[in-house]
Scaffold this active site. Structure first.
Site, mmCIF file in Angstrom:
data_model
loop_
_atom_site.group_PDB
_atom_site.id
_atom_site.type_symbol
_atom_site.label_atom_id
_atom_site.label_comp_id
_atom_site.label_asym_id
_atom_site.label_seq_id
_atom_site.Cartn_x
_atom_site.Cartn_y
_atom_site.Cartn_z
ATOM 1 N N GLY A 1 -4.901 -5.178 7.244
ATOM 2 C CA GLY A 1 -5.958 -4.202 7.450
ATOM 3 C C GLY A 1 -6.944 -4.514 8.555
ATOM 4 N N GLY B 1 -10.277 -3.433 3.188
ATOM 5 C CA GLY B 1 -9.315 -3.329 4.290
ATOM 6 C C GLY B 1 -9.429 -2.000 5.017
ATOM 7 C CG ASP B 2 -5.855 -0.642 6.871
ATOM 8 O OD1 ASP B 2 -5.725 -1.492 5.955
ATOM 9 O OD2 ASP B 2 -4.924 0.085 7.256
ATOM 10 N NE ARG C 1 -9.146 -7.348 3.531
ATOM 11 C CZ ARG C 1 -8.097 -6.547 3.521
ATOM 12 N NH1 ARG C 1 -7.770 -5.874 2.435
ATOM 13 N NH2 ARG C 1 -7.355 -6.416 4.592
ATOM 14 C CB THR D 1 -0.863 -0.024 1.282
ATOM 15 O OG1 THR D 1 -1.797 -1.077 1.147
ATOM 16 C CG2 THR D 1 -1.588 1.278 1.525
ATOM 17 C CB THR E 1 1.047 0.156 4.894
ATOM 18 O OG1 THR E 1 1.168 -1.035 4.112
ATOM 19 C CG2 THR E 1 2.382 0.434 5.576
ATOM 20 N N GLY E 2 -0.517 -2.367 6.284
ATOM 21 C CA GLY E 2 -0.342 -3.611 7.026
ATOM 22 C C GLY E 2 -1.581 -4.471 6.901
HETATM 23 N N1 ASP Z 1 -3.659 -2.332 4.607
HETATM 24 C C1 ASP Z 1 -3.965 -2.891 3.322
HETATM 25 C C2 ASP Z 1 -5.203 -3.747 3.431
HETATM 26 O O1 ASP Z 1 -5.363 -4.436 4.407
HETATM 27 C C3 ASP Z 1 -2.861 -3.706 2.754
HETATM 28 C C4 ASP Z 1 -1.521 -3.036 2.701
HETATM 29 O O2 ASP Z 1 -1.214 -2.194 3.541
HETATM 30 O O3 ASP Z 1 -0.737 -3.359 1.796
HETATM 31 O O4 ASP Z 1 -5.974 -3.756 2.502
#
Ligand code: ASP
Length: 348
Positions: free
Chosen positions: A268, A244-245, A242, A214, A265-266
Site C-alpha cells: 500500500g 494502507g492504500d 497503519r 485484498t 492491491t499490493g
Molecule cells: N494494499 C493493501 C494494503 O497495503 C494490502 C493488499 O493489497 O493486500 O493495506
C-alpha cells in the site's frame, strides 16, 4: 490485405443485422455495454504452492462473485450495487484478506479498510481501521451516502456503521487459524531479522513478496456509470494503526465515468506514494492513453521502478477491461461486455 478487410466489413454488416437493436435511450451509455472485473489480491501466488483443491476453491469464489455482480448489471442494477454484492461474497469468505479472512495486526487484532467511488458523481466514501463491521465495503458506502465525509476511521467509523444499521459483529468473528499462523510466522522471521539488524526490521515490518489478499471490484452498468470498490485487512503484522492504500481515494480506488474505474492491491505505501489509481485515469484524461496503455505504464514501469509490488483491475467507459500486476499472480475474474467469464490466478 484488401481481401481481409473486405471479409471484415461483410462480417461487421452481418453482425449488425443479426444483433437485436439495443436500447439507446441513455445518452451516457448509448452502447448499453456493461461489464465487471474483480480481484482477490496479488503476490507470490505460485502454482507449485497451491493444491488443486485450494485452487478450485479460489476459482469457485471468484466465479461466484463476478457472476453475482454481472447478473445485477444485466438486470439493470447499478454498478454500486454490483460492486457491493460482489465484494460481500469475497469479504464473507476466509480465502481473502478482507472481512472474515482479514489478516492480523502486530497486536493480534484485525483492522479493516475499505473504500468506494462512483464515477458518475465523483462521490466517494471510505473507512479505515474498523474492527466490528462485518462488511467494511458497506460501511464505505454508508459514509458516501449518509454522511458529509469521505473517510472515517477507528472507533468512530465502527460507531457510524452501527448507527447506519449495518451488521456489527464481535471482533472474534475475524479470527481464522490460517491468518493467525501467518502472523506468528512473520513475527518469528522479523525477530530473527531484528536480532541481525534492528534498524532494517523497524523499516520493513512486512515480509517482502508476501501475498496481498485484498479484494476489489470495478463495474460499468447499463447507464454508463462506473463504480470502483476495495476492501482489505491491510498487511499482516501492521502496527501503530497503519493505514494502507485501500481506503485512500486515488491510490486504492478511483472512478470517473469519462475515463475509468480502478481498484488496487499490493504494498500500500507504494500505491499511496504513486497515487496509482488516479494516475491511470489521469493518463487517459491528459494523454488520451488507452486503458491498456495507462494501466501497463503505471504498474509495469512506474510502480516497478519505485520498488512497489502489486496490481490493479480496471474498466473504462466503453467496457474495456484491464488487469495488470508485477507479482507472480493475482486472483482475478471478469465478465466482459459479451458475457464471457474469465477466471485466472497466475501469470498467463
Ligand atoms: N494494499 C493493501 C494494503 O497495503 C494490502 C493488499 O493489497 O493486500 O493495506
Amino acid at each position: 490485405m484488401k481481401t481481409l478487410s473486405f471479409i471484415a466489413s461483410i462480417a461487421l454488416v452481418f453482425t449488425q443485422c443479426k444483433t437485436p437493436k439495443k436500447n439507446t435511450s441513455s445518452t451516457e451509455n448509448p452502447t448499453n455495454k456493461f461489464a465487471i472485473v474483480i480481484h482477490g489480491g496479488a503476490g507470490t501466488i505460485l502454482k507449485k504452492n497451491m493444491s488443486p483443491a485450494l485452487e478450485s476453491a479460489y476459482k469457485a469464489k471468484l466465479t461466484e462473485a463476478a457472476q453475482t455482480g454481472y447478473e445485477i448489471l444485466k438486470n439493470g442494477g447499478s454498478s454500486t450495487e454490483a460492486v457491493e454484492r460482489s465484494i460481500h461474497i469475497l469479504e464473507n469468505s476466509p480465502l481473502f484478506n478482507a472481512g472474515k479472512g482479514a489478516v492480523f495486526t502486530h497486536a493480534e487484532t484485525n483492522e479493516m479498510d475499505a473504500s468506494i467511488m462512483e464515477g458518475a458523481t465523483g462521490k466517494a466514501g471510505a473507512v479505515a481501521g474498523v474492527t466490528k463491521v462485518k462488511n467494511p465495503i458497506s460501511a464505505a458506502i454508508a459514509v458516501m451516502n449518509q454522511s458529509n465525509h469521505v473517510l472515517l476511521s477507528g472507533n468512530g467509523a465502527d460507531t457510524f456503521a452501527a448507527q447506519a444499521g449495518l451488521d456489527i459483529v464481535d471482533p472474534s468473528y475475524f479470527y481464522t487459524e490460517k491468518r493467525h499462523q501467518s502472523l506468528l510466522r512473520i513475527k518469528a522471521k522479523n525477530k530473527a531479522q531484528l536480532d541481525h539488524d534492528a534498524k532494517t526490521a523497524m523499516h520493513d515490518p512486512y515480509i517482502k513478496n508476501s501475498k496481498y489478499g485484498t479484494v476489489g471490484c470495478v463495474a460499468l452498468d447499463k447507464q454508463g456509470n462506473i463504480t470502483a470498490g476495495t476492501s482489505t485487512g491491510g498487511m499482516t503484522n501492521k502496527r501503530w494503526n497503519r493505514i494502507g492504500d485501500s481506503p485512500i481515494i486515488g491510490a486504492g480506488t478511483y472512478a470517473n465515468n469519462s475515463t475509468c474505474g480502478v481498484s488496487s492491491t499490493g504494498w500500500g505505501e507504494y500505491f499511496i506514494r504513486g497515487v496509482v489509481a488516479y494516475d491511470i485515469a489521469a493518463q487517459m484524461d491528459y494523454k488520451k492513453a488507452s486503458l491498456q496503455d495507462a494501466t501497463h505504464d503505471v504498474i509495469q514501469r512506474k510502480l516497478t521502478a519505485a520498488g512497489g509490488t502489486g496490481g490493479i483491475i480496471a474498466i473504462d467507459r466503453l467496457g474495456n477491461i484491464s488487469w495488470e500486476f508485477n507479482t507472480a499472480g493475482m486472483y482475478r475474474a471478469s465478465v466482459n461486455d459479451r458475457g464471457v467469464l474469465t477466471v485466472k490466478i497466475y501469470q498467463e
